[in-house]
Design a protein around this motif. Structure first.
Motif, PDB file in Angstrom:
ATOM      1  N   UNK A   1       0.842  -1.207   0.000  1.00 56.22           N
ATOM      2  CA  UNK A   1       0.000   0.000   0.000  1.00 56.22           C
ATOM      3  C   UNK A   1       0.871   1.249   0.000  1.00 56.22           C
ATOM      4  N   UNK A   2       0.533   2.180  -0.839  1.00 56.13           N
ATOM      5  CA  UNK A   2       1.300   3.423  -0.916  1.00 56.13           C
ATOM      6  C   UNK A   2       0.685   4.462   0.016  1.00 56.13           C
ATOM      7  N   UNK A   3       1.453   4.879   1.028  1.00 56.19           N
ATOM      8  CA  UNK A   3       0.889   5.783   2.034  1.00 56.19           C
ATOM      9  C   UNK A   3       1.403   7.216   1.882  1.00 56.19           C
ATOM     10  N   UNK A   4       1.891   7.529   0.667  1.00 57.14           N
ATOM     11  CA  UNK A   4       2.563   8.825   0.520  1.00 57.14           C
ATOM     12  C   UNK A   4       1.610  10.013   0.692  1.00 57.14           C
ATOM     13  N   UNK A   5       0.306   9.785   0.491  1.00 56.52           N
ATOM     14  CA  UNK A   5      -0.633  10.911   0.647  1.00 56.52           C
ATOM     15  C   UNK A   5      -0.891  11.265   2.106  1.00 56.52           C
ATOM     16  N   UNK A   6      -0.570  10.313   3.011  1.00 53.73           N
ATOM     17  CA  UNK A   6      -0.923  10.522   4.418  1.00 53.73           C
ATOM     18  C   UNK A   6      -0.331  11.805   4.986  1.00 53.73           C
ATOM     19  N   UNK A   7       0.867  12.144   4.525  1.00 51.62           N
ATOM     20  CA  UNK A   7       1.532  13.303   5.140  1.00 51.62           C
ATOM     21  C   UNK A   7       0.796  14.622   4.852  1.00 51.62           C
ATOM     22  N   UNK A   8      -0.051  14.616   3.806  1.00 54.36           N
ATOM     23  CA  UNK A   8      -0.822  15.832   3.527  1.00 54.36           C
ATOM     24  C   UNK A   8      -2.025  15.965   4.471  1.00 54.36           C
ATOM     25  N   UNK A   9      -2.332  14.902   5.176  1.00 50.37           N
ATOM     26  CA  UNK A   9      -3.603  14.887   5.919  1.00 50.37           C
ATOM     27  C   UNK A   9      -3.425  14.840   7.421  1.00 50.37           C
ATOM     28  N   UNK A  10      -2.254  15.262   7.918  1.00 51.09           N
ATOM     29  CA  UNK A  10      -2.003  15.163   9.358  1.00 51.09           C
ATOM     30  C   UNK A  10      -3.082  15.896  10.134  1.00 51.09           C
ATOM     31  N   UNK A  11      -3.435  17.115   9.665  1.00 50.35           N
ATOM     32  CA  UNK A  11      -4.426  17.921  10.396  1.00 50.35           C
ATOM     33  C   UNK A  11      -5.777  17.217  10.444  1.00 50.35           C
ATOM     34  N   UNK A  12      -6.127  16.523   9.344  1.00 52.03           N
ATOM     35  CA  UNK A  12      -7.425  15.834   9.330  1.00 52.03           C
ATOM     36  C   UNK A  12      -7.444  14.692  10.350  1.00 52.03           C
ATOM     37  N   UNK A  13      -6.314  13.994  10.453  1.00 56.74           N
ATOM     38  CA  UNK A  13      -6.239  12.907  11.445  1.00 56.74           C
ATOM     39  C   UNK A  13      -6.352  13.460  12.858  1.00 56.74           C
ATOM     40  N   UNK A  14      -5.747  14.624  13.068  1.00 55.21           N
ATOM     41  CA  UNK A  14      -5.798  15.264  14.379  1.00 55.21           C
ATOM     42  C   UNK A  14      -7.250  15.597  14.721  1.00 55.21           C
ATOM     43  N   UNK A  15      -7.942  16.161  13.742  1.00 55.37           N
ATOM     44  CA  UNK A  15      -9.359  16.519  13.958  1.00 55.37           C
ATOM     45  C   UNK A  15     -10.156  15.257  14.307  1.00 55.37           C
ATOM     46  N   UNK A  16      -9.913  14.195  13.541  1.00 53.22           N
ATOM     47  CA  UNK A  16     -10.648  12.948  13.769  1.00 53.22           C
ATOM     48  C   UNK A  16     -10.408  12.434  15.185  1.00 53.22           C
ATOM     49  N   UNK A  17      -9.148  12.470  15.609  1.00 51.52           N
ATOM     50  CA  UNK A  17      -8.775  11.986  16.930  1.00 51.52           C
ATOM     51  C   UNK A  17      -9.460  12.810  18.011  1.00 51.52           C
ATOM     52  N   UNK A  18      -9.451  14.154  17.816  1.00 57.19           N
ATOM     53  CA  UNK A  18     -10.085  15.067  18.768  1.00 57.19           C
ATOM     54  C   UNK A  18     -11.570  14.759  18.896  1.00 57.19           C
ATOM     55  N   UNK A  19     -12.219  14.602  17.731  1.00 60.55           N
ATOM     56  CA  UNK A  19     -13.663  14.350  17.727  1.00 60.55           C
ATOM     57  C   UNK A  19     -13.965  13.065  18.494  1.00 60.55           C
ATOM     58  N   UNK A  20     -13.203  12.023  18.176  1.00 62.62           N
ATOM     59  CA  UNK A  20     -13.485  10.731  18.807  1.00 62.62           C
ATOM     60  C   UNK A  20     -13.250  10.796  20.316  1.00 62.62           C
ATOM     61  N   UNK A  21     -12.090  11.375  20.720  1.00 65.26           N
ATOM     62  CA  UNK A  21     -11.810  11.419  22.168  1.00 65.26           C
ATOM     63  C   UNK A  21     -12.827  12.279  22.909  1.00 65.26           C
ATOM     64  N   UNK A  22     -13.214  13.446  22.316  1.00 63.77           N
ATOM     65  CA  UNK A  22     -14.167  14.296  23.047  1.00 63.77           C
ATOM     66  C   UNK A  22     -15.516  13.596  23.171  1.00 63.77           C
ATOM     67  N   UNK A  23     -15.910  12.852  22.139  1.00 66.48           N
ATOM     68  CA  UNK A  23     -17.195  12.162  22.235  1.00 66.48           C
ATOM     69  C   UNK A  23     -17.141  11.072  23.299  1.00 66.48           C
ATOM     70  N   UNK A  24     -16.049  10.309  23.285  1.00 62.58           N
ATOM     71  CA  UNK A  24     -15.918   9.259  24.289  1.00 62.58           C
ATOM     72  C   UNK A  24     -15.873   9.883  25.683  1.00 62.58           C
ATOM     73  N   UNK A  25     -15.133  11.002  25.827  1.00 65.46           N
ATOM     74  CA  UNK A  25     -15.026  11.662  27.130  1.00 65.46           C
ATOM     75  C   UNK A  25     -16.382  12.143  27.626  1.00 65.46           C
ATOM     76  N   UNK A  26     -17.100  12.862  26.762  1.00 66.16           N
ATOM     77  CA  UNK A  26     -18.396  13.434  27.173  1.00 66.16           C
ATOM     78  C   UNK A  26     -19.378  12.328  27.564  1.00 66.16           C
ATOM     79  N   UNK A  27     -19.498  11.322  26.705  1.00 65.85           N
ATOM     80  CA  UNK A  27     -20.503  10.291  26.979  1.00 65.85           C
ATOM     81  C   UNK A  27     -20.169   9.500  28.238  1.00 65.85           C
ATOM     82  N   UNK A  28     -18.878   9.139  28.394  1.00 68.90           N
ATOM     83  CA  UNK A  28     -18.554   8.359  29.600  1.00 68.90           C
ATOM     84  C   UNK A  28     -18.686   9.209  30.842  1.00 68.90           C
TER      85      UNK A  28
END
Lengths: 318, 344
Positions: A1-28
């Motif tokens: 698998x070619x993962x060369x595009x991933x480096x352009x999307x660091x900010x998107x991964x950060x957003x995704x991580x934030x969204x998931x953690x805040x949802x898990x935090x709030x609900x729990x």
């Protein structure tokens, strides 16, 4: 698998991580854990599956696409859908007291919004694809199979041409039409490779491929045959027309001032071409055999025609 | 006579492995994956005279084909072979005045050029035939194709390099037609007949002595002298299966080709001979059958000998026995075979 595009999307991964953690935090934080006896495991496993699959989709979108409007929109749509799925999943394990019951109410809201956004994104993707298809003119006909692409030139490989040739033979048989096959072969490609290295050889192949494409008509299909040979299918064409196009290609390549690396000196290349008319009577392997025999004969004639001076010269080069 | 076996380290990495690893790298396959299953590591490729065994070379060939899914590796290896990969011999090759001399060099220095295949040169009226056989025993279908594709494209490449164009040659190969026939079209440039009982290249004698310009006999002699000296020092061995096959070939007509005689000739016991052949995935009977079959076909098609003569020369009791054996080797009776061969 070619993962060369991933480096352009660091900010998107950060957003995704934030969204998931805040949802898990709030609900729990707001909810209380259900008793084991209250759990519906069947439901929980199903929802966990959907939640995970949406994550996988996001991942594949991000590794397949460069940054841009369409990518961002696809990401937002899928993330919203993922949020709904995640809330639904956590729901299975937590129940909310009456003052935080709103959590349960809004859980199905992000998904439809996300899906609408995704629909818009897909429409844009379609438009984007249309413009890419226009760039693929002359390199594919009716059918797409990325596994048959030749990675050096970006054209399709001989295998793709064989499929198209079989199709064209049937077609020509039914409609009583004839089509023309053409071969283009770079002269002294081996000595070029020896002199300047394989990487320059690959660049030469790529540029030659581009020049061939530029000189073809809309209906023609060009593929890389093998090594330094290209093959072109010209549906519903006379030999005269094909010969004219072949001459255009020969002239275009003869005038290509190929540069080795950063050097400004031009290396002019020549190609040999041959054309053959087919009427759908021969089997495709026979067509290829005959066509390549013709190329061999053409090359032989050219070698014999060359004046003595040129011969010596060509040997020096070789 | 010095002999190497499959597990002996005799294949020069610089000559064969480095190019394969580079080509695989181009296709995005990591060198470690290509070298997997061998005792050769990526950093070993920097060692100037690193050698691996033929078994390891076959593993590397398998890995490269499986991982890159490319049909052109063998051909590229072959096209690059001459003269760059021949080391001290390239000078001698570049100063040969005709193909006959180049052929002679190939036979003298087979070990340096292609230790895994050996060539028999056979002459008929006005024609020269090169018969290829494995020097290292049985190999898989994929490996066999790779080795023949390599040697053929190296040969065609060398001729093209020296003569300026491809000469008309007839190529027969023992395996089924491949589905990447385009590589044969472009790299070999000549008609190839697949599914034959032998691997053979034939051409007119005119080409054998066709003069090549731009060569110096003295330069050739000098570099030959050097090469011969090195050859003496290093004692060029031949493959074990090649030694056995050549023993059989030289005696297949009218002489004693028994296993016992062969063991005696190689100064080993019959059980050692059997064991070593088994290590090379083959047996004495397989080799004997193959060589007899090749001899019969060649005598039949190229020399137009009749069945009685061939049966007699191969020491069959009668023609019926020969017919039966021939059918077992080829799946066809001699008559049917001859009809098919003349049709081609």
């Amino acid at each position: 698998m070619n993962l060369s595009f991933l480096k352009f999307h660091r900010h998107l991964f950060l957003i995704l991580l934030l969204v998931i953690t805040s949802i898990v935090a709030i609900t729990t934080h707001l909810g209380t854990l259900k008793e084991a006896s209250e759990l519906d495991w069947f439901d929980a496993v199903g929802e966990a599956g959907i939640t995970l699959v949406t994550l996988v989709w996001i991942f594949f979108i991000l590794i397949s696409r460069p940054s841009g409007k369409v990518t961002n929109l696809l990401f937002v749509g899928l993330t919203l859908t993922h949020v709904s799925m995640l809330l639904d999943f956590i729901d299975e394990f937590y129940f909310y007291t009456s003052d935080s019951a709103w959590l349960g109410t809004i859980e199905s809201l992000p998904a439809p919004v996300g899906m609408i956004i995704m629909s818009v994104a897909l429409y844009w993707w379609h438009q984007e694809q249309m413009s890419i298809n226009a760039q693929l003119r002359n390199t594919e006909r009716y059918y797409r199979d990325h596994s048959l692409t030749d990675f050096v030139t970006g054209l399709y490989s001989a295998k793709y041409m064989k499929n198209q040739l079989q199709r064209e033979i049937i077609n020509a048989g039914i409609h009583q039409q004839s089509f023309v096959m053409m071969l283009i072969d770079i002269r002294k490609f081996d000595s070029f490779n020896r002199k300047y290295g394989d990487q320059q050889g690959d660049t030469l192949l790529r540029e030659t491929a581009q020049l061939i494409l530029m000189n073809l008509r809309d209906e023609d299909l060009a593929c890389r045959y093998a090594s330094d040979r290209f093959i072109i299918l010209m549906p519903n064409t006379s030999v005269q027309t094909a010969q004219t196009v072949a001459t255009h290609i020969e002239q275009a390549i003869a005038n290509l001032a190929f540069k080795i690396g950063n050097s400004a000196a031009a290396q002019y290349q020549h190609v040999t071409s041959c054309v053959m008319e087919c009427n759908g009577e021969d089997e495709y392997l026979n067509v290829l055999d005959k066509l390549n025999d013709r190329m061999l004969a053409t090359k032989h004639d050219i070698n014999n025609q060359a004046s003595p001076n040129q011969l010596i010269h060509s040997k020096d080069v070789a | 006579m010095k002999i190497f076996e499959r597990h002996d380290n005799i294949v020069l990495c610089r000559q064969f492995v480095v190019v394969l690893v580079d080509l695989a790298k181009q296709s995005g396959v990591h060198p470690d994956k290509i070298l997997k299953g061998t005792r050769c590591f990526h950093q070993d490729l920097d060692i100037p005279n690193k050698r691996i065994s033929t078994t390891e070379l076959l593993t590397i060939i398998d890995n490269a084909i499986r991982l890159t899914k490319r049909g052109d590796l063998s051909f590229i290896l072959g096209r690059k072979f001459f003269p760059g990969q021949l080391g001290s011999l390239s000078q001698a090759f570049l100063n040969c005045k005709n193909i006959a001399q180049m052929l002679k060099l190939c036979q003298l220095f087979q070990f340096k050029i292609c230790p895994f295949l050996y060539i028999n040169v056979v002459k008929t009226q006005g024609k020269t035939h090169l018969l290829f056989n494995s020097a290292i025993g049985e190999v898989s279908n994929i490996q066999q194709r790779f080795l023949y594709e390599f040697i053929l494209s190296a040969m065609v490449g060398a001729i093209k390099y020296r003569l300026g164009e491809i000469i008309p040659i007839a190529i027969k190969l023992p395996y089924k037609e491949v589905d990447y026939i385009e590589q044969y079209h472009v790299n070999l440039g000549n008609k190839v007949s697949f599914d034959q009982q032998l691997a053979m290249v034939s051409f007119d004698d005119v080409w054998l002595f066709h003069e090549i310009e731009n060569c110096s006999q003295s330069l050739k002699n000098m570099s030959l002298l050097d090469a011969r000296l090195i050859r003496k020092e290093q004692q060029h061995p031949i493959g074990f299966v090649q030694a056995v096959s050549q023993f059989i070939e030289s005696r297949v007509t009218y002489q004693d080709v028994s296993l016992e005689h062969c063991a005696q000739y190689l100064s080993i016991s019959t059980s050692t001979l059997k064991r070593k052949l088994a290590q090379h995935q083959t047996s004495y009977q397989i080799l004997l059958d193959r060589i007899r079959c090749q001899h019969a076909i060649f005598a039949m098609v190229e020399n137009q000998q009749n069945n009685e003569h061939i049966a007699n020369s191969l020491q069959f009791n009668d023609v019926t026995n020969f017919r039966r054996a021939f059918k077992r080797w080829t799946g066809m009776t001699p008559t049917v075979f001859k009809e098919q061969a003349t049709q081609h």
